[in-house]
Design a protein around this motif. Structure first.
Motif, mmCIF file in Angstrom:
data_model
loop_
_atom_site.group_PDB
_atom_site.id
_atom_site.type_symbol
_atom_site.label_atom_id
_atom_site.label_comp_id
_atom_site.label_asym_id
_atom_site.label_seq_id
_atom_site.Cartn_x
_atom_site.Cartn_y
_atom_site.Cartn_z
ATOM 1 N N ALA A 38 17.217 -13.346 14.131
ATOM 2 C CA ALA A 38 16.904 -14.366 13.132
ATOM 3 C C ALA A 38 15.501 -14.258 12.563
ATOM 4 C CB ALA A 38 17.119 -15.758 13.733
ATOM 5 N N GLU A 39 14.512 -13.954 13.406
ATOM 6 C CA GLU A 39 13.123 -13.936 12.926
ATOM 7 C C GLU A 39 12.920 -12.892 11.826
ATOM 8 O OE1 GLU A 39 12.767 -13.209 17.226
ATOM 9 O OE2 GLU A 39 14.458 -14.164 16.194
ATOM 10 N N ILE A 40 13.510 -11.726 12.003
ATOM 11 C CA ILE A 40 13.372 -10.668 11.001
ATOM 12 C C ILE A 40 14.146 -11.034 9.744
ATOM 13 C CG2 ILE A 40 13.950 -8.267 10.460
ATOM 14 C CD1 ILE A 40 13.329 -7.544 13.349
ATOM 15 N N ALA A 41 15.379 -11.519 9.923
ATOM 16 C CA ALA A 41 16.216 -11.853 8.775
ATOM 17 C C ALA A 41 15.612 -12.979 7.944
ATOM 18 C CB ALA A 41 17.610 -12.239 9.249
ATOM 19 N N ASP A 42 15.163 -14.041 8.595
ATOM 20 C CA ASP A 42 14.595 -15.188 7.868
ATOM 21 C C ASP A 42 13.384 -14.777 7.042
ATOM 22 O OD1 ASP A 42 16.453 -17.027 8.751
ATOM 23 O OD2 ASP A 42 15.256 -17.671 10.465
ATOM 24 N N ALA A 43 12.503 -13.998 7.652
ATOM 25 C CA ALA A 43 11.284 -13.568 6.954
ATOM 26 C C ALA A 43 11.632 -12.679 5.766
ATOM 27 C CB ALA A 43 10.360 -12.827 7.921
ATOM 28 N N ALA A 44 12.610 -11.799 5.938
ATOM 29 C CA ALA A 44 12.996 -10.879 4.863
ATOM 30 C C ALA A 44 13.622 -11.626 3.691
ATOM 31 C CB ALA A 44 13.960 -9.826 5.399
ATOM 32 N N VAL A 45 14.484 -12.586 3.978
ATOM 33 C CA VAL A 45 15.137 -13.335 2.904
ATOM 34 C C VAL A 45 14.116 -14.178 2.144
ATOM 35 C CG1 VAL A 45 16.821 -15.144 2.394
ATOM 36 C CG2 VAL A 45 17.399 -13.329 4.013
ATOM 37 N N ARG A 46 13.188 -14.790 2.865
ATOM 38 C CA ARG A 46 12.153 -15.603 2.202
ATOM 39 C C ARG A 46 11.297 -14.759 1.276
ATOM 40 N NH1 ARG A 46 11.428 -18.216 7.226
ATOM 41 N NH2 ARG A 46 9.686 -16.806 7.682
ATOM 42 N N ALA A 47 10.868 -13.600 1.779
ATOM 43 C CA ALA A 47 9.951 -12.746 1.010
ATOM 44 C C ALA A 47 10.676 -11.843 0.016
ATOM 45 C CB ALA A 47 9.117 -11.890 1.965
ATOM 46 N N GLN A 48 11.996 -11.709 0.176
ATOM 47 C CA GLN A 48 12.793 -10.761 -0.607
ATOM 48 C C GLN A 48 12.274 -9.330 -0.472
ATOM 49 O OE1 GLN A 48 15.911 -11.113 -2.623
ATOM 50 N NE2 GLN A 48 15.822 -12.515 -0.867
ATOM 51 N N ARG A 49 11.739 -9.048 0.686
ATOM 52 C CA ARG A 49 11.379 -7.707 1.122
ATOM 53 C C ARG A 49 11.170 -7.781 2.624
ATOM 54 N NH1 ARG A 49 5.610 -6.923 1.524
ATOM 55 N NH2 ARG A 49 5.835 -4.721 1.041
ATOM 56 N N PHE A 50 11.220 -6.651 3.292
ATOM 57 C CA PHE A 50 11.033 -6.663 4.737
ATOM 58 C C PHE A 50 9.554 -6.785 5.072
ATOM 59 C CE2 PHE A 50 15.266 -4.769 4.479
ATOM 60 C CZ PHE A 50 15.922 -5.540 5.427
ATOM 61 N N VAL A 51 9.249 -7.822 5.845
ATOM 62 C CA VAL A 51 7.875 -8.105 6.274
ATOM 63 C C VAL A 51 7.901 -8.320 7.784
ATOM 64 C CG1 VAL A 51 7.163 -9.113 4.068
ATOM 65 C CG2 VAL A 51 8.226 -10.579 5.795
ATOM 66 N N ALA A 52 6.729 -8.440 8.401
ATOM 67 C CA ALA A 52 6.661 -8.681 9.845
ATOM 68 C C ALA A 52 7.518 -9.902 10.195
ATOM 69 C CB ALA A 52 5.210 -8.892 10.251
ATOM 70 N N PRO A 53 8.233 -9.823 11.318
ATOM 71 C CA PRO A 53 8.160 -8.849 12.418
ATOM 72 C C PRO A 53 8.953 -7.555 12.223
ATOM 73 C CG PRO A 53 9.684 -10.605 12.987
ATOM 74 C CD PRO A 53 9.100 -10.986 11.674
ATOM 75 N N PHE A 54 9.478 -7.279 11.035
ATOM 76 C CA PHE A 54 10.072 -5.963 10.764
ATOM 77 C C PHE A 54 8.996 -4.900 10.961
ATOM 78 C CE2 PHE A 54 10.973 -2.399 7.951
ATOM 79 C CZ PHE A 54 12.307 -2.150 8.186
ATOM 80 N N SER A 55 9.367 -3.787 11.587
ATOM 81 C CA SER A 55 8.397 -2.730 11.883
ATOM 82 C C SER A 55 8.541 -1.554 10.925
ATOM 83 C CB SER A 55 8.572 -2.236 13.320
ATOM 84 O OG SER A 55 7.742 -1.121 13.569
ATOM 85 N N LEU A 56 7.420 -1.156 10.339
ATOM 86 C CA LEU A 56 7.393 0.027 9.480
ATOM 87 C C LEU A 56 7.196 1.316 10.280
ATOM 88 C CD1 LEU A 56 5.173 -1.265 6.535
ATOM 89 C CD2 LEU A 56 7.640 -0.867 6.490
ATOM 90 N N SER A 57 7.000 1.187 11.578
ATOM 91 C CA SER A 57 6.701 2.358 12.397
ATOM 92 C C SER A 57 7.924 2.876 13.161
ATOM 93 C CB SER A 57 5.581 2.036 13.389
ATOM 94 O OG SER A 57 5.975 1.001 14.269
ATOM 95 N N ARG A 58 9.078 2.254 12.915
ATOM 96 C CA ARG A 58 10.298 2.691 13.600
ATOM 97 C C ARG A 58 11.341 3.130 12.582
ATOM 98 N NH1 ARG A 58 12.399 -2.035 17.253
ATOM 99 N NH2 ARG A 58 13.963 -0.429 17.693
ATOM 100 N N MET A 59 12.267 3.970 13.029
ATOM 101 C CA MET A 59 13.371 4.358 12.154
ATOM 102 C C MET A 59 14.273 3.153 11.919
ATOM 103 S SD MET A 59 16.135 7.474 12.487
ATOM 104 C CE MET A 59 15.035 8.666 11.723
ATOM 105 N N THR A 60 14.722 2.996 10.680
ATOM 106 C CA THR A 60 15.677 1.939 10.356
ATOM 107 C C THR A 60 16.916 2.582 9.749
ATOM 108 O OG1 THR A 60 15.926 -0.216 9.279
ATOM 109 C CG2 THR A 60 14.776 1.461 8.017
ATOM 110 N N TRP A 61 18.084 2.073 10.131
ATOM 111 C CA TRP A 61 19.347 2.642 9.670
ATOM 112 C C TRP A 61 19.997 1.728 8.653
ATOM 113 C CZ3 TRP A 61 21.351 7.393 11.100
ATOM 114 C CH2 TRP A 61 20.667 8.059 12.134
#
Length: 201
Positions: free
Chosen positions: A29-52
């Motif tokens: 939920a924490e990652i999804a909520d932040a992404a939907v609010r910002a309309q882009r992936f933001v913390a706690p989403f990590s830019l240092s890991r592979m995403t599928w």
């Protein structure tokens, strides 16, 4: 396995239009909520890991258990540019060796070691969860390219969890026809010839 839908073995199928394509991801939920609010992936989403990212809705449902698996309780539909999608595919290296795609196994090993994008083909699923012979594409974006996905390619992020859970309930009740009414309209995505060769298509 069965291939009751008579789908080609290797084909990209997606909700797409002339300029964009929808891919799916499932997060806590924490990652999804932040992404939907910002309309882009933001913390706690990590830019240092592979995403599928995956364009097949039903494959994603099999993966996340219809938003029931721990850490995958929220399903996001992410619309990205076709230019970004094809840029990723043009850099892709298959996660397993395929003769005919690579000169030899040593060539593949060299490429996979330095790959910025990985691709694997996994069995497609039906609405009821059956596994098909036909394959669905998964695209892994490494930390070397994921920032472009976040900052340049993404145009919209929708939380489709309520629809996912509604569909799961309908399937549980034996009302697959009603559940199918909510499926995204996926169609074959025409992959440029050079990229198709790279993907083993």
């Amino acid at each position: 396995m069965a291939n009751t839908n008579n789908l080609p073995l290797y084909q990209v199928r997606a909700d797409c239009d002339r300029t964009s394509i929808v891919v799916y991801q499932a997060y806590r939920a924490e990652i999804a909520d932040a992404a939907v609010r910002a309309q882009r992936f933001v913390a706690p989403f990590s830019l240092s890991r592979m995403t599928w990212i995956k364009p097949s809705f039903l494959w994603m449902m099999g993966r996340c258990g219809w938003a029931r698996k721990p850490g995958q309780e929220r399903v996001l539909a992410v619309r990205i540019t076709r230019a970004g999608w094809e840029k990723a595919l043009s850099q892709a290296v298959l996660t397993s060796y395929e003769s005919g795609v690579y000169a030899d196994r040593a060539d593949w090993e060299r490429q996979i070691k330095h790959a910025t994008v990985n691709v694997q083909w996994d069995p497609e699923r039906t609405l009821s969860g059956a596994v098909l012979d036909a394959r669905s594409i998964q695209v892994g974006l490494s930390r070397h390219i994921v920032a472009e996905y976040v900052e340049d390619w993404t145009t919209e992020i929708r939380d489709i969890t309520p629809t996912v859970r509604k569909m799961a309930e309908l399937i549980k009740e034996g009302r697959k026809d009603r559940a199918a009414e909510h499926l995204p309209k996926e169609r074959p995505y025409e992959v440029p010839v050079e990229i198709a060769r790279r993907l083993g298509m």
